[in-house]
Design a protein around this motif. Structure first.
Motif, PDB file in Angstrom:
ATOM      1  N   PHE A  44      76.025   8.748  15.838  1.00  0.00           N
ATOM      2  CA  PHE A  44      75.456  10.057  15.534  1.00  0.00           C
ATOM      3  C   PHE A  44      74.297  10.373  16.483  1.00  0.00           C
ATOM      4  CE2 PHE A  44      73.169  13.388  13.424  1.00  0.00           C
ATOM      5  CZ  PHE A  44      74.118  14.097  12.710  1.00  0.00           C
ATOM      6  N   LYS A  45      73.443   9.384  16.698  1.00  0.00           N
ATOM      7  CA  LYS A  45      72.295   9.605  17.595  1.00  0.00           C
ATOM      8  C   LYS A  45      72.743   9.821  19.040  1.00  0.00           C
ATOM      9  CE  LYS A  45      67.619   8.096  18.555  1.00  0.00           C
ATOM     10  NZ  LYS A  45      66.541   7.145  18.253  1.00  0.00           N
ATOM     11  N   GLN A  46      73.785   9.089  19.454  1.00  0.00           N
ATOM     12  CA  GLN A  46      74.314   9.258  20.812  1.00  0.00           C
ATOM     13  C   GLN A  46      74.858  10.667  21.026  1.00  0.00           C
ATOM     14  OE1 GLN A  46      77.219   6.101  21.067  1.00  0.00           O
ATOM     15  NE2 GLN A  46      75.759   4.629  21.913  1.00  0.00           N
ATOM     16  N   VAL A  47      75.541  11.194  20.007  1.00  0.00           N
ATOM     17  CA  VAL A  47      76.175  12.516  20.129  1.00  0.00           C
ATOM     18  C   VAL A  47      75.177  13.644  19.932  1.00  0.00           C
ATOM     19  CG1 VAL A  47      77.933  14.047  19.147  1.00  0.00           C
ATOM     20  CG2 VAL A  47      78.428  11.614  19.430  1.00  0.00           C
ATOM     21  N   GLU A  48      74.306  13.511  18.922  1.00  0.00           N
ATOM     22  CA  GLU A  48      73.414  14.614  18.536  1.00  0.00           C
ATOM     23  C   GLU A  48      71.967  14.456  19.033  1.00  0.00           C
ATOM     24  OE1 GLU A  48      74.380  17.430  17.038  1.00  0.00           O
ATOM     25  OE2 GLU A  48      76.423  16.644  17.158  1.00  0.00           O
ATOM     26  N   SER A  49      71.661  13.318  19.634  1.00  0.00           N
ATOM     27  CA  SER A  49      70.293  13.025  20.123  1.00  0.00           C
ATOM     28  C   SER A  49      69.249  13.024  19.003  1.00  0.00           C
ATOM     29  CB  SER A  49      69.878  14.021  21.216  1.00  0.00           C
ATOM     30  OG  SER A  49      70.783  13.979  22.283  1.00  0.00           O
ATOM     31  N   MET A  50      69.696  12.714  17.794  1.00  0.00           N
ATOM     32  CA  MET A  50      68.794  12.556  16.652  1.00  0.00           C
ATOM     33  C   MET A  50      69.507  11.718  15.592  1.00  0.00           C
ATOM     34  SD  MET A  50      68.880  16.285  14.732  1.00  0.00           S
ATOM     35  CE  MET A  50      68.613  17.269  16.210  1.00  0.00           C
ATOM     36  N   THR A  51      68.737  11.137  14.707  1.00  0.00           N
ATOM     37  CA  THR A  51      69.334  10.317  13.649  1.00  0.00           C
ATOM     38  C   THR A  51      69.934  11.223  12.574  1.00  0.00           C
ATOM     39  OG1 THR A  51      67.294  10.226  12.369  1.00  0.00           O
ATOM     40  CG2 THR A  51      67.608   8.505  14.032  1.00  0.00           C
ATOM     41  N   PRO A  52      70.838  10.695  11.735  1.00  0.00           N
ATOM     42  CA  PRO A  52      71.401  11.497  10.650  1.00  0.00           C
ATOM     43  C   PRO A  52      70.326  12.064   9.720  1.00  0.00           C
ATOM     44  CG  PRO A  52      72.675   9.505  10.935  1.00  0.00           C
ATOM     45  CD  PRO A  52      71.486   9.377  11.822  1.00  0.00           C
ATOM     46  N   SER A  53      69.327  11.251   9.381  1.00  0.00           N
ATOM     47  CA  SER A  53      68.257  11.718   8.483  1.00  0.00           C
ATOM     48  C   SER A  53      67.465  12.857   9.116  1.00  0.00           C
ATOM     49  CB  SER A  53      67.327  10.561   8.109  1.00  0.00           C
ATOM     50  OG  SER A  53      66.797   9.955   9.256  1.00  0.00           O
ATOM     51  N   GLU A  54      67.207  12.767  10.420  1.00  0.00           N
ATOM     52  CA  GLU A  54      66.506  13.854  11.126  1.00  0.00           C
ATOM     53  C   GLU A  54      67.339  15.130  11.118  1.00  0.00           C
ATOM     54  OE1 GLU A  54      63.917  11.227  14.390  1.00  0.00           O
ATOM     55  OE2 GLU A  54      65.914  11.968  14.900  1.00  0.00           O
ATOM     56  N   TYR A  55      68.655  14.949  11.292  1.00  0.00           N
ATOM     57  CA  TYR A  55      69.560  16.112  11.284  1.00  0.00           C
ATOM     58  C   TYR A  55      69.563  16.766   9.901  1.00  0.00           C
ATOM     59  CZ  TYR A  55      73.785  18.916  11.707  1.00  0.00           C
ATOM     60  OH  TYR A  55      74.683  19.970  11.720  1.00  0.00           O
ATOM     61  N   ILE A  56      69.606  15.962   8.851  1.00  0.00           N
ATOM     62  CA  ILE A  56      69.605  16.487   7.469  1.00  0.00           C
ATOM     63  C   ILE A  56      68.313  17.253   7.186  1.00  0.00           C
ATOM     64  CG2 ILE A  56      69.561  15.806   5.036  1.00  0.00           C
ATOM     65  CD1 ILE A  56      71.458  13.457   5.880  1.00  0.00           C
ATOM     66  N   GLN A  57      67.180  16.677   7.586  1.00  0.00           N
ATOM     67  CA  GLN A  57      65.889  17.338   7.386  1.00  0.00           C
ATOM     68  C   GLN A  57      65.835  18.675   8.103  1.00  0.00           C
ATOM     69  OE1 GLN A  57      62.883  14.547   8.616  1.00  0.00           O
ATOM     70  NE2 GLN A  57      63.277  13.153   6.902  1.00  0.00           N
ATOM     71  N   LEU A  58      66.301  18.687   9.338  1.00  0.00           N
ATOM     72  CA  LEU A  58      66.326  19.916  10.128  1.00  0.00           C
ATOM     73  C   LEU A  58      67.221  20.962   9.491  1.00  0.00           C
ATOM     74  CD1 LEU A  58      65.324  21.125  12.868  1.00  0.00           C
ATOM     75  CD2 LEU A  58      67.431  20.295  13.873  1.00  0.00           C
ATOM     76  N   HIS A  59      68.352  20.533   8.996  1.00  0.00           N
ATOM     77  CA  HIS A  59      69.303  21.449   8.343  1.00  0.00           C
ATOM     78  C   HIS A  59      68.684  22.032   7.062  1.00  0.00           C
ATOM     79  CE1 HIS A  59      73.085  23.229   7.223  1.00  0.00           C
ATOM     80  NE2 HIS A  59      73.026  22.617   6.033  1.00  0.00           N
TER      81      HIS A  59
END
Length: 200
Positions: free
Chosen positions: A180-195
């Motif tokens: 996930f971090k390789q593809v999105e340049s952020m961790t899953p938890s960071e992505y969830i928080q941002l969303h």
């Protein structure tokens, strides 16, 4: 070495010299010398054989290069080959979109090749030519895309994260986090928080 052996044997007989060394010591010296010589001969023959084989391999490669120069490749054949890989890639995309095989953690390139009546080499080449990525990265992007879709669902919180990443084809959370971090340049938890911030 041969000289040492001859001198050891001959000098006492010629000059009637009696060495202080025992006969056992002289025998040991002669035996050791002979073994050393044999070892050196074997060493020379062995590496000479290796060098000869290496030269033959290099000569064979040169002959192949001369026999099939790049300029002799038919341009029409190359174009035809590229078109075939594009067609195969279109089949791969269609299969992934309809069947979603990436959701199965054990699904691999050989399975895909069997489904499309192709082989893993062609599948890998078709993916690489059209995406500039390897097959594994190609599959993981589909998995991450599905996970992002599920995380974007307003009701995603009724599922836990483990359910979401395993249903997309990831077996372990550590692998999921890394990809996930390789593809999105952020961790899953960071992505969830941002969303969640975007929803608010």
């Amino acid at each position: 070495m041969f000289a040492v052996i001859i001198l050891t044997v001959a000098i006492p007989n010629i000059y009637k010299i009696e060495f202080v060394f025992s006969k056992k010591y002289i025998l040991f010296t002669n035996t050791y010398t002979i073994i050393t010589i044999l070892y050196m001969i074997f060493f020379i023959l062995y590496y000479n054989n290796k060098i000869t084989k290496r030269k033959e391999e290099l000569d064979l490669r040169k002959r192949k290069i001369i026999k099939y120069p790049p300029s002799s490749i038919n341009t029409e054949e190359v174009v035809d080959s590229e078109e075939r890989y594009e067609e195969l890639f279109a089949e791969i995309i269609e299969y992934f979109e309809k069947k979603k095989p990436y959701q199965n953690v054990d699904f691999n390139i050989q399975d895909l090749a069997a489904q499309l009546h192709s082989n893993s080499t062609y599948i890998s080449r078709a993916v690489n030519m059209n995406t500039k990525k390897n097959y594994k990265t190609f599959v993981n992007k589909y998995r991450i895309k599905q996970i992002k879709t599920q995380l974007s669902d307003v009701n995603y919180d009724k599922y836990n994260l483990m359910y979401i990443y395993t249903s997309a084809g990831f077996k372990h959370q550590s692998t999921f986090n890394k990809v996930f971090k390789q593809v999105e340049s952020m961790t899953p938890s960071e992505y969830i928080q941002l969303h969640e911030l975007k929803i608010r």
